[in-house]
Each structure stands twice: as C-alpha cells, then as structure tokens.
Design a protein around this motif. Structure first.
Motif, PDB file in Angstrom:
ATOM      1  N   ALA A 138       0.836  -1.194   0.000  1.00 20.65           N
ATOM      2  CA  ALA A 138       0.000   0.000   0.000  1.00 20.65           C
ATOM      3  C   ALA A 138       0.875   1.249   0.000  1.00 20.65           C
ATOM      4  CB  ALA A 138      -0.905  -0.012   1.233  1.00 20.65           C
ATOM      5  N   LEU A 139       0.395   2.294  -0.670  1.00 21.92           N
ATOM      6  CA  LEU A 139       1.124   3.558  -0.750  1.00 21.92           C
ATOM      7  C   LEU A 139       0.278   4.690  -0.180  1.00 21.92           C
ATOM      8  CD1 LEU A 139       2.517   3.335  -4.402  1.00 21.92           C
ATOM      9  CD2 LEU A 139       3.713   2.764  -2.289  1.00 21.92           C
TER      10      LEU A 139
ATOM     11  N   ASP B  11      -3.375   2.156   8.936  1.00 20.02           N
ATOM     12  CA  ASP B  11      -2.451   1.235   9.600  1.00 20.02           C
ATOM     13  C   ASP B  11      -1.877   1.801  10.897  1.00 20.02           C
ATOM     14  OD1 ASP B  11      -0.676   3.133   8.698  1.00 20.02           O
ATOM     15  OD2 ASP B  11       0.430   1.784   7.376  1.00 20.02           O
ATOM     16  N   GLY B  12      -2.428   2.921  11.358  1.00 20.85           N
ATOM     17  CA  GLY B  12      -1.963   3.535  12.598  1.00 20.85           C
ATOM     18  C   GLY B  12      -0.803   4.491  12.408  1.00 20.85           C
TER      19      GLY B  12
ATOM     20  N   CYS C  52       4.700  -2.778   8.756  1.00 22.01           N
ATOM     21  CA  CYS C  52       6.030  -2.916   9.335  1.00 22.01           C
ATOM     22  C   CYS C  52       6.331  -1.707  10.209  1.00 22.01           C
ATOM     23  CB  CYS C  52       7.090  -3.047   8.240  1.00 22.01           C
ATOM     24  SG  CYS C  52       8.768  -3.253   8.908  1.00 22.01           S
ATOM     25  N   THR C  53       6.659  -1.973  11.466  1.00 25.66           N
ATOM     26  CA  THR C  53       6.941  -0.885  12.408  1.00 25.66           C
ATOM     27  C   THR C  53       8.347  -0.326  12.230  1.00 25.66           C
ATOM     28  OG1 THR C  53       7.586  -2.522  14.081  1.00 25.66           O
ATOM     29  CG2 THR C  53       5.304  -1.725  14.135  1.00 25.66           C
ATOM     30  N   ARG C  54       9.164  -0.974  11.418  1.00 25.74           N
ATOM     31  CA  ARG C  54      10.522  -0.484  11.194  1.00 25.74           C
ATOM     32  C   ARG C  54      10.586   0.419   9.966  1.00 25.74           C
ATOM     33  NH1 ARG C  54      14.978  -4.770  11.997  1.00 25.74           N
ATOM     34  NH2 ARG C  54      14.370  -4.359  14.131  1.00 25.74           N
ATOM     35  N   CYS C  55      10.110  -0.049   8.805  1.00 26.47           N
ATOM     36  CA  CYS C  55      10.223   0.742   7.570  1.00 26.47           C
ATOM     37  C   CYS C  55       8.955   1.544   7.259  1.00 26.47           C
ATOM     38  CB  CYS C  55      10.579  -0.146   6.380  1.00 26.47           C
ATOM     39  SG  CYS C  55       9.286  -1.324   5.908  1.00 26.47           S
ATOM     40  N   GLY C  56       7.838   1.206   7.918  1.00 24.32           N
ATOM     41  CA  GLY C  56       6.594   1.943   7.705  1.00 24.32           C
ATOM     42  C   GLY C  56       5.769   1.489   6.515  1.00 24.32           C
TER      43      GLY C  56
ATOM     44  N   GLY D 215       4.341  -5.479  12.894  1.00 24.58           N
ATOM     45  CA  GLY D 215       5.569  -6.176  13.248  1.00 24.58           C
ATOM     46  C   GLY D 215       6.688  -5.772  12.310  1.00 24.58           C
ATOM     47  N   ILE D 216       7.617  -6.681  12.089  1.00 21.61           N
ATOM     48  CA  ILE D 216       8.774  -6.424  11.229  1.00 21.61           C
ATOM     49  C   ILE D 216       8.610  -7.234   9.944  1.00 21.61           C
ATOM     50  CG2 ILE D 216      11.307  -6.517  11.063  1.00 21.61           C
ATOM     51  CD1 ILE D 216      10.314  -4.687  13.310  1.00 21.61           C
TER      52      ILE D 216
END
Length: 130
Positions: free
Chosen positions: A28-29, A64-65, A89-93, A123-124
C-alpha cells in the motif's frame, strides 16, 4: 482499463497514471508516496483519483496507525475489504496486502452489526528482518 470502466470509472489520463502506479506495487502507498512517484501529476488530482477509486471499490483504503491513509489495488473476488489481512512494518513503515491470508471469522455479540472489517498485523517485515 476494462476493470475501471466496468466499475463506472472512466479512464482519464491522470486516473490511469495513479491506478498503474498503485498496481505496480505489492504494498500500500500513501498520498505522499504517490505524489513523490508521480511528479508530473499534482497532489489534488492524485487525491481525487484515490477518492474515486475507493468509492468504486477499486482500492482499499487502509488505516495502519501511521497517521497516513494508505491505498492498494483491490484484487478481491466477492466481498470488498472482507477477505485479507494487511501487515504494517513498524521499522520501515510499509504496509503490505497479505492476499493469501484470510481474516478469521469473528463472532460478535447479539445486536452488533458490522459494516466493514480491517485486520492489520503490526511487526517487522521480511525485508527489515534480514
């Protein structure tokens, strides 16, 4: 193009560019990401195309928050928005459509009538995990 016309959306040049940009990604963008990718199209035109595609069930709009709405091409067969999970992904968004992962059936209490489902796992992602 036939799918857009079938759902009542005429394939104007800006709409085609926006749709192709989204269809070219398996994630998604956000409006900001589309604006960066489509530097020849103004942001308001992209936003109008996103709204139109969402209204005609051609796109999923995902919260997605992150504070940014994200959009992905709807590849649903049957009920729109009801059949797959999204992963944020909580790391790269980045947010991914996990089209092969179906949403588990949720039994609601009597008197509760759902009108839409969103299922987001956070998550990751596999790229960040490496």
């Amino acid at each position: 193009a036939a799918r857009r016309e079938h759902r009542g959306v005429k394939p104007a040049s800006t709409r085609v560019l926006v749709y192709r940009a989204l269809a070219g990604h398996r994630r998604a963008l956000s409006l900001r990401e589309l604006d960066d990718e489509l530097d020849t199209v103004d942001r308001s035109s992209i936003f109008r195309a996103l709204r139109l595609f969402t209204e005609h069930d051609l796109l999923h709009e995902i919260n997605d928050g992150s504070g940014l709405e994200k959009y992905c091409v709807c590849r649903c067969e049957g009920s729109h928005h009801l059949n797959h999970i999204h992963f944020a992904c909580t790391r790269c968004g980045k947010t991914y459509c996990l089209e092969d992962q179906t949403i588990p059936i949720v039994t609601l209490p009597d008197g509760f009538l759902p009108h839409d489902y969103e299922y987001i796992v956070k998550g990751i992602c596999s790229k960040c995990h490496r």
